[in-house]
Design a protein around this motif. Structure first.
Motif, PDB file in Angstrom:
ATOM      1  N   LEU A   1       0.832  -1.201   0.000  1.00 57.31           N
ATOM      2  CA  LEU A   1       0.000   0.000   0.000  1.00 57.31           C
ATOM      3  C   LEU A   1       0.871   1.257   0.000  1.00 57.31           C
ATOM      4  N   TYR A   2       1.976   1.196   0.728  1.00 59.76           N
ATOM      5  CA  TYR A   2       2.914   2.319   0.733  1.00 59.76           C
ATOM      6  C   TYR A   2       3.450   2.572  -0.676  1.00 59.76           C
ATOM      7  N   GLN A   3       3.860   1.505  -1.357  1.00 60.73           N
ATOM      8  CA  GLN A   3       4.411   1.654  -2.698  1.00 60.73           C
ATOM      9  C   GLN A   3       3.378   2.219  -3.669  1.00 60.73           C
ATOM     10  N   LEU A   4       2.134   1.828  -3.508  1.00 58.29           N
ATOM     11  CA  LEU A   4       1.072   2.368  -4.365  1.00 58.29           C
ATOM     12  C   LEU A   4       0.905   3.876  -4.141  1.00 58.29           C
ATOM     13  N   HIS A   5       0.898   4.299  -2.877  1.00 66.19           N
ATOM     14  CA  HIS A   5       0.795   5.743  -2.582  1.00 66.19           C
ATOM     15  C   HIS A   5       2.016   6.492  -3.121  1.00 66.19           C
ATOM     16  N   TYR A   6       3.177   5.907  -2.921  1.00 64.36           N
ATOM     17  CA  TYR A   6       4.424   6.544  -3.375  1.00 64.36           C
ATOM     18  C   TYR A   6       4.408   6.733  -4.894  1.00 64.36           C
ATOM     19  N   GLN A   7       4.016   5.679  -5.626  1.00 67.76           N
ATOM     20  CA  GLN A   7       3.977   5.775  -7.078  1.00 67.76           C
ATOM     21  C   GLN A   7       2.856   6.703  -7.546  1.00 67.76           C
ATOM     22  N   ALA A   8       1.792   6.791  -6.782  1.00 68.43           N
ATOM     23  CA  ALA A   8       0.691   7.687  -7.143  1.00 68.43           C
ATOM     24  C   ALA A   8       1.139   9.146  -7.109  1.00 68.43           C
ATOM     25  N   ILE A   9       2.055   9.480  -6.203  1.00 66.20           N
ATOM     26  CA  ILE A   9       2.600  10.840  -6.170  1.00 66.20           C
ATOM     27  C   ILE A   9       3.313  11.130  -7.485  1.00 66.20           C
ATOM     28  N   ARG A  10       4.109  10.175  -7.961  1.00 65.24           N
ATOM     29  CA  ARG A  10       4.817  10.353  -9.238  1.00 65.24           C
ATOM     30  C   ARG A  10       3.830  10.547 -10.389  1.00 65.24           C
ATOM     31  N   ALA A  11       2.806   9.697 -10.442  1.00 68.79           N
ATOM     32  CA  ALA A  11       1.857   9.757 -11.557  1.00 68.79           C
ATOM     33  C   ALA A  11       1.036  11.040 -11.527  1.00 68.79           C
ATOM     34  N   SER A  12       0.550  11.419 -10.352  1.00 66.51           N
ATOM     35  CA  SER A  12      -0.302  12.603 -10.258  1.00 66.51           C
ATOM     36  C   SER A  12       0.502  13.892 -10.420  1.00 66.51           C
ATOM     37  N   ALA A  13       1.803  13.848 -10.113  1.00 63.67           N
ATOM     38  CA  ALA A  13       2.650  15.021 -10.328  1.00 63.67           C
ATOM     39  C   ALA A  13       2.679  15.402 -11.795  1.00 63.67           C
ATOM     40  N   SER A  14       2.716  14.394 -12.677  1.00 66.55           N
ATOM     41  CA  SER A  14       2.830  14.673 -14.107  1.00 66.55           C
ATOM     42  C   SER A  14       1.496  14.825 -14.813  1.00 66.55           C
ATOM     43  N   THR A  15       0.393  14.424 -14.158  1.00 65.24           N
ATOM     44  CA  THR A  15      -0.919  14.474 -14.810  1.00 65.24           C
ATOM     45  C   THR A  15      -1.810  15.581 -14.266  1.00 65.24           C
ATOM     46  N   PHE A  16      -1.294  16.381 -13.344  1.00 67.53           N
ATOM     47  CA  PHE A  16      -2.040  17.508 -12.781  1.00 67.53           C
ATOM     48  C   PHE A  16      -3.252  17.058 -11.969  1.00 67.53           C
ATOM     49  N   ASN A  17      -3.196  15.852 -11.438  1.00 65.31           N
ATOM     50  CA  ASN A  17      -4.286  15.380 -10.587  1.00 65.31           C
ATOM     51  C   ASN A  17      -3.953  15.748  -9.148  1.00 65.31           C
ATOM     52  N   ASN A  18      -4.284  16.985  -8.787  1.00 70.88           N
ATOM     53  CA  ASN A  18      -3.915  17.501  -7.470  1.00 70.88           C
ATOM     54  C   ASN A  18      -4.611  16.775  -6.338  1.00 70.88           C
ATOM     55  N   VAL A  19      -5.842  16.354  -6.567  1.00 71.21           N
ATOM     56  CA  VAL A  19      -6.602  15.687  -5.502  1.00 71.21           C
ATOM     57  C   VAL A  19      -5.885  14.411  -5.064  1.00 71.21           C
ATOM     58  N   ILE A  20      -5.489  13.594  -6.027  1.00 71.87           N
ATOM     59  CA  ILE A  20      -4.801  12.347  -5.686  1.00 71.87           C
ATOM     60  C   ILE A  20      -3.421  12.633  -5.128  1.00 71.87           C
ATOM     61  N   LEU A  21      -2.700  13.614  -5.714  1.00 72.46           N
ATOM     62  CA  LEU A  21      -1.358  13.924  -5.224  1.00 72.46           C
ATOM     63  C   LEU A  21      -1.389  14.314  -3.741  1.00 72.46           C
ATOM     64  N   ILE A  22      -2.289  15.210  -3.391  1.00 70.84           N
ATOM     65  CA  ILE A  22      -2.376  15.673  -2.000  1.00 70.84           C
ATOM     66  C   ILE A  22      -2.815  14.539  -1.079  1.00 70.84           C
ATOM     67  N   LYS A  23      -3.769  13.730  -1.549  1.00 72.02           N
ATOM     68  CA  LYS A  23      -4.239  12.605  -0.737  1.00 72.02           C
ATOM     69  C   LYS A  23      -3.125  11.592  -0.509  1.00 72.02           C
ATOM     70  N   ALA A  24      -2.335  11.298  -1.556  1.00 72.93           N
ATOM     71  CA  ALA A  24      -1.247  10.328  -1.421  1.00 72.93           C
ATOM     72  C   ALA A  24      -0.158  10.857  -0.489  1.00 72.93           C
ATOM     73  N   VAL A  25       0.168  12.146  -0.610  1.00 69.48           N
ATOM     74  CA  VAL A  25       1.158  12.756   0.289  1.00 69.48           C
ATOM     75  C   VAL A  25       0.674  12.676   1.729  1.00 69.48           C
ATOM     76  N   ASP A  26      -0.581  13.022   1.956  1.00 70.17           N
ATOM     77  CA  ASP A  26      -1.128  12.973   3.319  1.00 70.17           C
ATOM     78  C   ASP A  26      -1.130  11.543   3.862  1.00 70.17           C
ATOM     79  N   SER A  27      -1.381  10.576   2.988  1.00 71.97           N
ATOM     80  CA  SER A  27      -1.397   9.177   3.429  1.00 71.97           C
ATOM     81  C   SER A  27      -0.028   8.755   3.965  1.00 71.97           C
ATOM     82  N   LEU A  28       1.031   9.217   3.305  1.00 70.99           N
ATOM     83  CA  LEU A  28       2.381   8.823   3.723  1.00 70.99           C
ATOM     84  C   LEU A  28       2.810   9.467   5.033  1.00 70.99           C
TER      85      LEU A  28
END
Length: 320
Positions: free
Chosen positions: A51-78
């Motif tokens: 689950l940690y790796q999924l959140h970590y990789q989601a930060i990478r993906a959302s950083a490049s796709t402008f999906n701020n909602v997921i980026l912020i949620k993934a950062v907060d999760s970590l």
């Protein structure tokens, strides 16, 4: 791509999560990776590590796709207890990925802030060298290419693995072009594409090749222009992201191939402004000079697209 994602979702529903395959999806199809991420994290049987790796990789993906909602949620999760210890170990990489998100949104001062935090968070000379590349890119986008170039030339390229060398070469290409060293810039871009291909980051191959397109036009090398453009056209999201710049090139090349003086239409004027705002002002201006176009020089009016809150990585950078 939808059928591929459905198949991938079925794969990720199995007992074991294929993190290597997911990481490849993050690199080459980040929007699809986020769909997989949102479905997979609902599973109740995932280990904390997966689950940690999924959140970590989601930060990478959302950083490049402008999906701020997921980026912020993934950062907060970590930042939460199940993952805090793991995140503390990876804080330099997390800060770097957040910095990429800021740079993609033209929040370059925030990008530099996070990259410098990451430099303080790692003892690895190799990783510090890679971060110099990221900082140089941000300075170049702030129209300070001389600072960026100086940083880049201080990096020991041989210390870096292939995928980091690709980033260094791309940044050197952008900086040298801004300093009017056109042919050197092209050689950097071509070499960067080779390294990205070795890392199987085919989206990045096409992205850096977009930079080469404008130089092929400058050199009236229309054969290579059409060859590279045909490959880029297969990546619809890149075409959409760079539509004004690609439109500028298309209109310009069409007339140049007719061996006639270029008439600057209203459409071309609009494309030139859009390309400048997408970060291609120096390339458009080089075309204006080379082909004596009756068009004023353009300036980069970079807008902050979907801005992120400042200092998202503050939890991993307490001393700044």
């Amino acid at each position: 791509m939808a059928i591929f994602v459905l198949g991938f979702l079925a794969l990720m529903a199995n007992a074991e999560v294929d993190l290597d395959a997911f990481e490849s999806l993050v690199k080459n199809a980040p929007d699809d990776a986020l769909k997989v991420y949102q479905n997979t994290i609902t599973r109740k049987d995932l280990s904390a590590q997966d689950l940690y790796q999924l959140h970590y990789q989601a930060i990478r993906a959302s950083a490049s796709t402008f999906n701020n909602v997921i980026l912020i949620k993934a950062v907060d999760s970590l930042k939460t207890p199940p993952f805090k210890a793991l995140a503390d170990e990876d804080r330099a990489k997390i800060l770097t990925n957040i910095g990429v998100g800021y740079r993609r949104r033209n929040q370059n001062e925030q990008a530099i802030w996070h990259y410098r935090c990451a430099m303080n968070a790692t003892a690895s000379l190799q990783y510090k060298s890679a971060l110099k590349v990221n900082i140089a890119i941000a300075y170049t986008r702030l129209e300070q290419p001389a600072i960026g170039y100086s940083l880049l030339k201080s990096v020991d390229r041989e210390m870096l693995p292939s995928f980091m060398q690709a980033g260094l070469l791309t940044a050197l290409g952008n900086a040298t072009f801004a300093l009017s060293e056109v042919d050197k810039a092209l050689s950097y871009f071509i070499e960067a594409a080779t390294h990205y291909a070795q890392d199987e980051n085919y989206r990045a191959v096409k992205q850096v090749s977009i930079n080469s397109l404008g130089i092929y036009v400058l050199n009236s090398d229309f054969s290579n222009y059409h060859k590279v453009l045909a490959d880029i056209a297969l990546e619809s999201s890149l075409v959409d992201d760079n539509q004004h710049y690609l439109g500028w090139l298309r209109e310009l090349v069409y007339q140049l191939e007719q061996n006639q003086p270029v008439t600057v239409s209203t459409t071309m004027k609009a494309y030139s402004l859009g390309a400048a705002n997408a970060g291609y002002a120096s390339m458009v201006n080089a075309h204006i000079d080379e082909f004596n176009l009756s068009l004023p020089k353009v300036t980069s009016q970079l807008t902050i697209r979907d801005p992120l809150p400042v200092e998202l990585g503050k939890a991993w950078c307490p001393n700044r």
